[in-house]
Design an enzyme around this catalytic site. Structure first.
Site, PDB file in Angstrom:
ATOM      1  N   TYR A   6     -14.961   5.946   8.195  1.00 11.03           N
ATOM      2  CA  TYR A   6     -13.970   6.446   7.233  1.00 11.03           C
ATOM      3  C   TYR A   6     -14.389   6.020   5.838  1.00 11.03           C
ATOM      4  O   TYR A   6     -14.681   4.850   5.595  1.00 11.03           O
ATOM      5  CB  TYR A   6     -12.603   5.839   7.583  1.00 11.03           C
ATOM      6  CG  TYR A   6     -11.471   6.126   6.614  1.00 11.03           C
ATOM      7  CD1 TYR A   6     -10.492   7.043   6.936  1.00 11.03           C
ATOM      8  CD2 TYR A   6     -11.366   5.448   5.401  1.00 11.03           C
ATOM      9  CE1 TYR A   6      -9.430   7.291   6.062  1.00 11.03           C
ATOM     10  CE2 TYR A   6     -10.317   5.689   4.522  1.00 11.03           C
ATOM     11  CZ  TYR A   6      -9.353   6.606   4.860  1.00 11.03           C
ATOM     12  OH  TYR A   6      -8.318   6.858   4.002  1.00 11.03           O
ATOM     13  N   THR A  51      -5.124  10.439  -0.866  1.00 11.62           N
ATOM     14  CA  THR A  51      -6.500  10.299  -0.389  1.00 11.62           C
ATOM     15  C   THR A  51      -6.800  11.336   0.688  1.00 11.62           C
ATOM     16  O   THR A  51      -5.907  11.900   1.305  1.00 11.62           O
ATOM     17  CB  THR A  51      -6.758   8.903   0.209  1.00 11.62           C
ATOM     18  OG1 THR A  51      -5.884   8.704   1.327  1.00 11.62           O
ATOM     19  CG2 THR A  51      -6.548   7.813  -0.818  1.00 11.62           C
ATOM     20  N   HIS A  71       0.783  -1.230   0.000  1.00 12.42           N
ATOM     21  CA  HIS A  71       0.000   0.000   0.000  1.00 12.42           C
ATOM     22  C   HIS A  71       0.825   1.295   0.000  1.00 12.42           C
ATOM     23  O   HIS A  71       0.312   2.352  -0.351  1.00 12.42           O
ATOM     24  CB  HIS A  71      -0.930   0.017   1.218  1.00 12.42           C
ATOM     25  CG  HIS A  71      -2.198   0.779   1.005  1.00 12.42           C
ATOM     26  ND1 HIS A  71      -2.254   1.965   0.297  1.00 12.42           N
ATOM     27  CD2 HIS A  71      -3.465   0.533   1.404  1.00 12.42           C
ATOM     28  CE1 HIS A  71      -3.496   2.404   0.274  1.00 12.42           C
ATOM     29  NE2 HIS A  71      -4.261   1.564   0.928  1.00 12.42           N
TER      30      HIS A  71
END
Length: 580
Positions: free
Chosen positions: A392, A405, A257
């Site tokens: 979230y 993001t 990630h």
């Protein structure tokens, strides 16, 4: 504190992203597996060939075609609002030839300019496969030939080799120390360099996975868990991505990630699936098109000399990774009662619709699990602690250079009012619809703010980094950043809809992808709106938490979706292609 951020914004291309990568990802000392990585699935209903080596040949060739397009800058930038605003694609630069390198205090990202080989894992062995011959890229049939040579190799793993990748699945500090002690020289360094400098990592998996109509629930759950963590030693979790080809021809991806977010990997994945099915194709007997070439050198085994001390670290990392993997409660399922086609007839945002359904499902979920917890807890938690939670939703900020993001806090006063109205028997349909529209409009407003740089969470995060650097104690920042996201959600957007003509080929729908739970006592929910009539959901939680149950949540989510659509005088079966 803000003064320092303003100062940074004068010289940094993006005042958030470098700190976000460093402090949220690279300095994390816990396992990447489950806690950080995410996965992408194959087409839901279609498997173009069941020959493992052939599916690997076509799809690896498609991945390399995509890399070549990236290198030549031939991929058109994605644009927002039709063709008006190009989205930033800086993360694409590290998609290939990239690996995360463990460190004792912080990891680093190693990217080499070019790589002309793959490393393939099969049955505990590591093979180096060259991608070029006679100055050209291997063709699909030649790649199939190379993969079949790996599958047919009868050799056994060397001592310590089979479970070596468990080092990348466990805590980072033991892996960093072990790497320095045992992989800094000799054949171990050469082999590790081959892995870390490969274009990407490939696993020829020995299991069969994918959607099975006769057993849809178990098959999809197993598929998701296999892609998320596998056996904890058959994916190289440090690579930018591990490409997985299962024994029955199904494929999938496990992505690290730190270097990029899911839409970047999703863009690659859409290209690979469409190129495989609609451009490359297969022969009638399931093999790649073209001819084999016996002049291509066979794949070579990587050589390791792994001492007992290193094997003990490998076993310890595998033990902790197994505990983590076995605790993941995953439920992946297609929702085909209706899709965004019917939702748009309600004149509302499909994303807002799903987010409000998630809030309603979470509320139902708590009411269902309370009787089981009542004996263990002294009293029922109050409404703002038990029935709703901090939520979230990821929003892209790719309107900005190097944007990643921002957070949409989708549990709002408006969404709570709507959910409570749905639960109250004295509320009319008109009242519920009015509250739904208010909640939907609020969600869309928050999403627009997040996407256009007016979100709050990344800015608060940067203020916190400055406060730590200046040794300034901020109780507010400390508290707001320590609050757990017990419901962490993300939509995987379809970006290249032109690649799939679902009217002509309705079975060629994507399964999407997912991730593990962010909080030990919460849920991770990913979803993809496919075409007009299908939504695929991926729900994760932990078995060790008595309050969560992914399958129960999934059932409540289906009920919530249907409950909301009926407010608009539509039935779930109003969708022309619905199966339920």
């Amino acid at each position: 504190l803000q003064w320092y951020l303003k100062l940074k914004s004068w010289w940094a291309t993006n005042y958030v992203s470098d700190w976000w990568e460093e402090y949220v990802y690279l300095r994390g000392r816990g396992p990447l597996m489950v806690n950080s990585n995410y996965y992408a699935m194959d087409l839901l209903y279609i498997t173009p060939t069941h020959i493992q080596a052939a599916r690997a040949g076509n799809t690896i060739h498609a991945i390399l075609q995509y890399r070549r397009k990236l290198d030549r800058e031939e991929i058109k930038p994605i644009r927002l609002l039709g063709s008006t605003i190009p989205l930033c694609s800086a993360q694409w630069e590290r998609m290939f030839n990239t690996s995360r390198i463990p460190g004792e205090e912080s990891d680093t990202i190693q990217h080499v300019r070019d790589s002309r080989h793959l490393v393939v894992f099969h049955r505990g062995r590591y093979f180096k496969v060259w991608l070029y011959h006679d100055g050209r890229l291997l063709r699909p049939r030649e790649l199939e030939q190379q993969m079949q040579r790996v599958l047919d190799d009868p050799s056994e793993p060397q001592p310590g080799e089979e479970r070596l990748a468990a080092l990348t699945a466990g805590d980072r500090v033991p892996w960093a120390k072990c790497r320095q002690a045992h992989f800094a020289r000799g054949k171990n360094k050469q082999s590790l360099d081959a892995v870390e400098k490969a274009a990407f990592f490939v696993t020829l998996d020995e299991t069969e996975q994918g959607y099975r109509q006769e057993d849809p629930v178990t098959s999809m759950d197993s598929y998701a868990k296999s892609l998320l963590h596998g056996r904890c030693y058959d994916r190289w979790f440090d690579k930018s991505f591990t490409f997985i080809v299962f024994k029955n021809g199904k494929i999938g991806l496990n992505a690290e990630h730190s270097w990029a977010d899911a839409p970047i990997v999703g863009h690659l994945w859409e290209y690979v699936m469409s190129t495989d099915c609609f451009q490359l194709g297969y022969t009638e007997d399931g093999h790649c098109k073209g001819d084999i070439n016996q002049n291509i050198p066979a794949p070579t085994r990587l050589q390791w000399d792994i001492p007992e001390a290193c094997q003990e670290v490998i076993q310890a990392s595998l033990g902790s990774a197994d505990v983590l993997a076995n605790d993941v409660d995953f439920h992946s399922f297609p929702f085909d009662s209706f899709g965004k086609g019917l939702i748009k007839k309600c004149r509302t945002s499909p994303d807002a619709f799903v987010q409000l359904a998630l809030q309603l499902a979470h509320y139902k979920n708590w009411d269902t699990c309370w009787p089981r917890l009542e004996a263990a807890l002294p009293r029922r938690p109050p409404q703002d602690m038990g029935k709703f939670c901090l939520t979230y939703e990821a929003s892209m900020t790719r309107l900005f250079r190097e944007g990643r993001t921002e957070t949409v806090r989708s549990c709002t006063r408006e969404s709570c009012s709507f959910v409570l109205a749905m639960a109250a028997p004295d509320q009319t349909v008109e009242q519920r619809l009015k509250l739904f529209k208010l909640a939907s409009e609020k969600h869309q407003h928050l999403y627009r703010l997040a996407m256009t740089g007016s979100g709050i969470d990344r800015h608060l995060f940067c203020l916190y980094v400055v406060s730590k650097y200046l040794a300034v104690d901020s109780p507010f920042l400390k508290e707001v950043l320590s609050e757990p996201w017990r419901l962490s959600t993300s939509q995987t957007p379809q970006q290249q809809v032109e690649l799939f003509d679902l009217e002509r080929n309705p079975q060629y729908v994507s399964s999407g992808g997912g991730f593990g739970p962010v909080a030990d006592d919460g849920y991770g929910v990913s979803y993809i709106l496919v075409g007009e009539n299908l939504i695929n959901f991926h729900i994760s939680s932990k078995f060790s938490c008595p309050e969560t149950d992914s399958h129960r949540f999934g059932q409540h989510l289906k009920e919530a979706m249907r409950d909301i659509i009926t407010l608009f005088s539509f039935s779930p079966n109003s969708c022309p292609n619905s199966k339920k």
